[in-house]
Design a protein around this motif. Structure first.
Motif, PDB file in Angstrom:
ATOM      1  N   UNK A   1     -21.435  78.714   5.950  1.00  0.00           N
ATOM      2  CA  UNK A   1     -21.803  80.552   6.678  1.00  0.00           C
ATOM      3  C   UNK A   1     -20.916  80.756   6.861  1.00  0.00           C
ATOM      4  N   UNK A   2     -20.366  82.098   7.054  1.00  0.00           N
ATOM      5  CA  UNK A   2     -20.432  83.746   6.939  1.00  0.00           C
ATOM      6  C   UNK A   2     -20.960  83.893   8.708  1.00  0.00           C
ATOM      7  N   UNK A   3     -20.835  83.314  10.099  1.00  0.00           N
ATOM      8  CA  UNK A   3     -21.927  83.736  11.177  1.00  0.00           C
ATOM      9  C   UNK A   3     -22.321  84.554  11.390  1.00  0.00           C
ATOM     10  N   UNK A   4     -20.971  85.236  11.072  1.00  0.00           N
ATOM     11  CA  UNK A   4     -21.031  86.587  11.996  1.00  0.00           C
ATOM     12  C   UNK A   4     -22.064  87.523  11.328  1.00  0.00           C
ATOM     13  N   UNK A   5     -21.413  87.442   9.973  1.00  0.00           N
ATOM     14  CA  UNK A   5     -22.654  88.141   8.925  1.00  0.00           C
ATOM     15  C   UNK A   5     -23.872  87.644   8.797  1.00  0.00           C
ATOM     16  N   UNK A   6     -24.304  87.584   8.733  1.00  0.00           N
ATOM     17  CA  UNK A   6     -26.230  87.078   8.669  1.00  0.00           C
ATOM     18  C   UNK A   6     -26.468  86.815  10.517  1.00  0.00           C
ATOM     19  N   UNK A   7     -25.731  86.989  11.601  1.00  0.00           N
ATOM     20  CA  UNK A   7     -26.044  87.852  12.959  1.00  0.00           C
ATOM     21  C   UNK A   7     -26.351  88.528  12.472  1.00  0.00           C
ATOM     22  N   UNK A   8     -25.503  90.163  11.918  1.00  0.00           N
ATOM     23  CA  UNK A   8     -25.548  91.196  12.026  1.00  0.00           C
ATOM     24  C   UNK A   8     -26.984  91.536  10.846  1.00  0.00           C
ATOM     25  N   UNK A   9     -27.311  90.378   9.946  1.00  0.00           N
ATOM     26  CA  UNK A   9     -28.482  90.656   8.480  1.00  0.00           C
ATOM     27  C   UNK A   9     -29.599  90.329   9.772  1.00  0.00           C
ATOM     28  N   UNK A  10     -29.629  89.194  10.205  1.00  0.00           N
ATOM     29  CA  UNK A  10     -30.835  88.876  11.532  1.00  0.00           C
ATOM     30  C   UNK A  10     -31.162  90.306  12.266  1.00  0.00           C
ATOM     31  N   UNK A  11     -30.019  90.239  12.615  1.00  0.00           N
ATOM     32  CA  UNK A  11     -29.864  91.462  13.887  1.00  0.00           C
ATOM     33  C   UNK A  11     -30.764  93.505  12.971  1.00  0.00           C
ATOM     34  N   UNK A  12     -30.402  92.695  12.210  1.00  0.00           N
ATOM     35  CA  UNK A  12     -31.012  93.882  11.280  1.00  0.00           C
ATOM     36  C   UNK A  12     -32.605  93.925  10.503  1.00  0.00           C
ATOM     37  N   UNK A  13     -32.433  93.100  11.296  1.00  0.00           N
ATOM     38  CA  UNK A  13     -34.447  92.986  10.264  1.00  0.00           C
ATOM     39  C   UNK A  13     -33.877  91.973   9.579  1.00  0.00           C
ATOM     40  N   UNK A  14     -33.244  91.316   8.381  1.00  0.00           N
ATOM     41  CA  UNK A  14     -33.475  90.701   7.573  1.00  0.00           C
ATOM     42  C   UNK A  14     -34.400  89.071   8.010  1.00  0.00           C
ATOM     43  N   UNK A  15     -34.919  88.871   6.877  1.00  0.00           N
ATOM     44  CA  UNK A  15     -35.853  87.855   7.246  1.00  0.00           C
ATOM     45  C   UNK A  15     -35.338  86.344   6.417  1.00  0.00           C
ATOM     46  N   UNK A  16     -35.364  85.047   7.198  1.00  0.00           N
ATOM     47  CA  UNK A  16     -34.196  84.052   6.239  1.00  0.00           C
ATOM     48  C   UNK A  16     -36.329  83.699   5.650  1.00  0.00           C
ATOM     49  N   UNK A  17     -36.215  83.184   4.559  1.00  0.00           N
ATOM     50  CA  UNK A  17     -36.788  82.669   3.663  1.00  0.00           C
ATOM     51  C   UNK A  17     -37.137  80.932   4.710  1.00  0.00           C
ATOM     52  N   UNK A  18     -37.685  80.419   4.683  1.00  0.00           N
ATOM     53  CA  UNK A  18     -37.923  78.876   5.264  1.00  0.00           C
ATOM     54  C   UNK A  18     -37.461  77.531   4.806  1.00  0.00           C
ATOM     55  N   UNK A  19     -36.997  77.812   3.941  1.00  0.00           N
ATOM     56  CA  UNK A  19     -35.430  77.196   3.510  1.00  0.00           C
ATOM     57  C   UNK A  19     -34.511  77.313   3.549  1.00  0.00           C
ATOM     58  N   UNK A  20     -33.860  78.572   3.736  1.00  0.00           N
ATOM     59  CA  UNK A  20     -32.583  78.905   4.736  1.00  0.00           C
ATOM     60  C   UNK A  20     -33.307  78.467   5.784  1.00  0.00           C
ATOM     61  N   UNK A  21     -34.001  78.566   6.586  1.00  0.00           N
ATOM     62  CA  UNK A  21     -34.007  78.795   8.528  1.00  0.00           C
ATOM     63  C   UNK A  21     -34.113  76.878   8.826  1.00  0.00           C
ATOM     64  N   UNK A  22     -34.975  76.044   7.357  1.00  0.00           N
ATOM     65  CA  UNK A  22     -34.132  74.739   7.903  1.00  0.00           C
ATOM     66  C   UNK A  22     -33.087  74.485   7.685  1.00  0.00           C
ATOM     67  N   UNK A  23     -32.201  75.170   6.404  1.00  0.00           N
ATOM     68  CA  UNK A  23     -30.699  74.945   6.399  1.00  0.00           C
ATOM     69  C   UNK A  23     -29.303  75.372   7.594  1.00  0.00           C
ATOM     70  N   UNK A  24     -30.125  76.061   8.230  1.00  0.00           N
ATOM     71  CA  UNK A  24     -29.764  76.304   9.472  1.00  0.00           C
ATOM     72  C   UNK A  24     -29.611  75.692  10.748  1.00  0.00           C
ATOM     73  N   UNK A  25     -31.067  75.173  10.807  1.00  0.00           N
ATOM     74  CA  UNK A  25     -31.500  74.027  11.845  1.00  0.00           C
ATOM     75  C   UNK A  25     -31.403  72.687  11.495  1.00  0.00           C
ATOM     76  N   UNK A  26     -30.827  72.271  10.569  1.00  0.00           N
ATOM     77  CA  UNK A  26     -30.685  71.423  10.025  1.00  0.00           C
ATOM     78  C   UNK A  26     -28.464  70.655   9.809  1.00  0.00           C
TER      79      UNK A  26
END
Length: 84
Positions: free
Chosen positions: A48-73
């Motif tokens: 995962x490119x964490x910088x791009x992901x953080x940028x999109x989360x800051x811009x209001x993108x919502x991760x799906x439940x599955x993606x959020x669980x991948x982030x947590x794991x």
């Protein structure tokens, strides 16, 4: 609404997923805005490119439940929240 979700790729019975930013109305394997990484469930390979992901989360993108669980794991939730 923009979502961070999985796009299925690979062959039959051997899925590989791209983690993408896509419009919520787009089909699962359809058009996406930007690719953020990939996930292979057979060998648990997760990139995962964490910088791009953080940028999109800051811009209001919502991760799906599955993606959020991948982030947590993979222990990325705290680092992504800190980069917001």
């Amino acid at each position: 609404m923009v979502k961070i979700r999985l796009k299925r790729m690979g062959s039959k019975f051997r899925p590989v997923y791209k983690i993408v930013v896509a419009d919520a109305r787009a089909p699962r394997d359809g058009k996406f805005i930007e690719a953020l990484g990939h996930y292979n469930p057979s060998n648990k390979d997760f990139v995962l490119d964490s910088e791009k992901t953080a940028k999109w989360l800051a811009n209001g993108a919502k991760p799906t439940v599955t993606v959020w669980n991948l982030f947590k794991n993979n222990k990325l939730t705290e680092s992504l929240k800190a980069k917001k």
